[in-house]
Design an enzyme around this catalytic site. Structure first.
Site, PDB file in Angstrom:
ATOM      1  NE  ARG A  56      -3.271  -1.596  -0.714  1.00 45.39           N
ATOM      2  CZ  ARG A  56      -2.535  -2.368  -0.868  1.00 45.39           C
ATOM      3  NH1 ARG A  56      -2.411  -3.977  -0.254  1.00 45.39           N
ATOM      4  NH2 ARG A  56      -2.620  -3.291  -2.628  1.00 45.39           N
ATOM      5  CD  GLN A  86     -14.006   5.808   7.047  1.00 48.36           C
ATOM      6  OE1 GLN A  86     -14.264   5.057   7.624  1.00 48.36           O
ATOM      7  NE2 GLN A  86     -15.294   6.618   6.357  1.00 48.36           N
ATOM      8  CG  ASN A  87      -8.788   7.836   2.920  1.00 47.85           C
ATOM      9  OD1 ASN A  87      -9.836   6.740   3.222  1.00 47.85           O
ATOM     10  ND2 ASN A  87      -9.207   8.615   2.214  1.00 47.85           N
ATOM     11  CB  VAL A  88      -3.540   4.414   6.459  1.00 45.17           C
ATOM     12  CG1 VAL A  88      -4.613   4.438   7.265  1.00 45.17           C
ATOM     13  CG2 VAL A  88      -3.856   3.435   4.461  1.00 45.17           C
ATOM     14  CG  HIS A 104      -9.561   3.939  10.166  1.00 47.01           C
ATOM     15  ND1 HIS A 104     -10.279   3.784   9.342  1.00 47.01           N
ATOM     16  CD2 HIS A 104     -10.414   4.158  11.412  1.00 47.01           C
ATOM     17  CE1 HIS A 104     -11.894   3.311   9.627  1.00 47.01           C
ATOM     18  NE2 HIS A 104     -11.221   3.909  11.150  1.00 47.01           N
TER      19      HIS A 104
HETATM   20  P1  OAD Z   1     -15.641   0.909   1.305  1.00 48.84           P
HETATM   21  O1  OAD Z   1     -14.175   1.080   0.656  1.00 48.84           O
HETATM   22  O2  OAD Z   1     -16.427   0.872   2.664  1.00 48.84           O
HETATM   23  O3  OAD Z   1     -16.586   2.944   1.034  1.00 48.84           O
HETATM   24  C1  OAD Z   1     -16.044   3.694  -0.238  1.00 48.84           C
HETATM   25  C2  OAD Z   1     -17.063   4.175  -1.246  1.00 48.84           C
HETATM   26  O4  OAD Z   1     -16.574   5.111  -1.898  1.00 48.84           O
HETATM   27  C3  OAD Z   1     -18.198   4.007  -1.217  1.00 48.84           C
HETATM   28  O5  OAD Z   1     -19.542   4.447  -0.711  1.00 48.84           O
HETATM   29  C4  OAD Z   1     -18.467   4.128  -2.615  1.00 48.84           C
HETATM   30  O6  OAD Z   1     -19.627   4.479  -3.661  1.00 48.84           O
HETATM   31  C5  OAD Z   1     -18.436   5.346  -2.665  1.00 48.84           C
HETATM   32  N1  OAD Z   1     -16.826   5.945  -3.784  1.00 48.84           N
HETATM   33  C6  OAD Z   1     -16.140   5.183  -4.502  1.00 48.84           C
HETATM   34  N2  OAD Z   1     -15.337   5.578  -5.949  1.00 48.84           N
HETATM   35  C7  OAD Z   1     -16.180   7.274  -5.554  1.00 48.84           C
HETATM   36  C8  OAD Z   1     -15.376   8.320  -5.859  1.00 48.84           C
HETATM   37  N3  OAD Z   1     -14.666   8.515  -7.642  1.00 48.84           N
HETATM   38  N4  OAD Z   1     -16.194   9.104  -5.230  1.00 48.84           N
HETATM   39  C9  OAD Z   1     -16.485   9.403  -4.408  1.00 48.84           C
HETATM   40  N5  OAD Z   1     -17.119   8.204  -3.460  1.00 48.84           N
HETATM   41  C10 OAD Z   1     -16.598   7.504  -4.061  1.00 48.84           C
HETATM   42  O7  OAD Z   1     -14.401   2.667   2.402  1.00 48.84           O
HETATM   43  P2  OAD Z   1     -13.971   3.358   3.948  1.00 48.84           P
HETATM   44  O8  OAD Z   1     -16.064   3.682   3.935  1.00 48.84           O
HETATM   45  O9  OAD Z   1     -13.678   4.780   3.372  1.00 48.84           O
HETATM   46  O10 OAD Z   1     -10.296   0.833   7.751  1.00 48.84           O
HETATM   47  O11 OAD Z   1     -14.061   2.156   4.715  1.00 48.84           O
HETATM   48  C11 OAD Z   1     -13.754   2.362   5.948  1.00 48.84           C
HETATM   49  C12 OAD Z   1     -12.582   1.543   6.820  1.00 48.84           C
HETATM   50  O12 OAD Z   1     -12.859   0.368   6.275  1.00 48.84           O
HETATM   51  C13 OAD Z   1     -11.084   2.059   5.822  1.00 48.84           C
HETATM   52  O13 OAD Z   1     -10.935   2.744   6.547  1.00 48.84           O
HETATM   53  C14 OAD Z   1     -10.534   0.743   5.803  1.00 48.84           C
HETATM   54  C15 OAD Z   1     -11.265  -0.032   5.867  1.00 48.84           C
HETATM   55  O14 OAD Z   1     -11.639  -2.174   5.975  1.00 48.84           O
HETATM   56  C16 OAD Z   1      -9.046  -0.317   8.246  1.00 48.84           C
HETATM   57  O15 OAD Z   1      -8.738  -1.354   7.017  1.00 48.84           O
HETATM   58  C17 OAD Z   1      -9.125  -0.199  10.012  1.00 48.84           C
END
Ligand code: OAD
Length: 228
Positions: A56, A86-88, A104
């Protein structure tokens, strides 16, 4: 200046070329989340976890912030902006945002298992078994499933003080990020930018159904015309 709190997730970095976690093409389709992103996974197979985050980190060096990150930074001209992410990755930093809270953790840092020593390693690989000067084992500086979220109290305070709350690119599947919005005042406008579905949240939101770059352009216009 009005205070705007942003909550960002993997979707904001998608147009920079970093895969999201869930949905088609998501990282968790290719990896077992509990193997590579949980504290149990770390105890079970630390070498695999080190390798996962090394990959990553290598990828992070090759990507750039996108227009969405840049617009959030630009908005500091008119608003007091804090980004809770939440992004690393470090794309908010590289786009110029000055107040960023990583819920995170951060890819470019490693820490000892007791978190007493946090070291910036940039984009280099962590060697499996690598130790700090005191001889303590180093691990990726990531908040894994099964661990507490040290920055939660700080994040809640930011949300409570916000005049406007904006959610960009997160599925709101993971606590506590998923319920941070509930700490906003009832009168605080909430915007949500996502190209797909509107995640279920029990508050009135203004949904901008668009990718982050397009959605942030629209939001900027709206903020400058209605909230200055
Ligand atoms: P997700 O992968 O769960 O969700 C990503 C979101 O971004 C979804 O709602 C998509 O519809 C949306 N999306 C996709 N492409 C996009 C774009 N171009 N512009 C805007 N939105 C878009 O990711 P997170 O919610 O960030 O934690 O996940 C949360 C946590 O789960 C992460 O921080 C990570 C993961 O497990 C750890 O690993 C501890």
């Amino acid at each position: 200046m009005k205070k705007i709190a942003f909550l960002t997730g993997a979707g904001i970095s998608e147009e920079s070329g970093i895969a999201t976690f869930r949905g088609s093409g998501g990282l968790w389709n290719d990896y077992d989340v509990m193997e590579v992103a949980s504290i149990d996974g770390w105890y079970k197979n630390p070498e695999l976890v080190v390798q996962f985050y090394n990959e990553r980190r290598q990828q992070l060096e090759s990507v750039e912030p996108n227009e969405a990150h840049y617009i959030i930074a630009e908005l500091e001209q008119w608003f007091d902006i804090v980004v809770i992410t939440q992004n690393v990755d470090n794309l908010h930093e590289r786009a110029g945002s000055s107040q960023i809270l990583h819920l995170h953790g951060e890819l470019t840092k490693v820490c000892t298992e007791d978190h007493t020593n946090i070291i910036d390693i940039g984009y280099r690989n962590l060697r499996y078994g690598e130790k700090d000067k005191q001889g303590k084992l180093l691990r990726p500086f990531i908040v894994w499933f099964g661990e507490s979220v040290p920055k939660l109290v700080e994040a809640i305070e930011i949300v409570e003080q916000a005049d406007i709350f904006v959610i960009v690119g997160t599925s709101l599947n993971v606590q506590p990020a998923s319920y941070l919005y509930s700490y906003t005042d009832n009168s605080t406008p909430i915007f949500l930018i996502d190209p797909h579905h509107l995640p279920t949240i029990s508050r009135k939101v203004e949904f901008i159904q668009a990718k982050a770059t397009e959605g942030m352009k629209q939001l900027k216009e709206q903020l400058l015309t209605s909230f200055l």
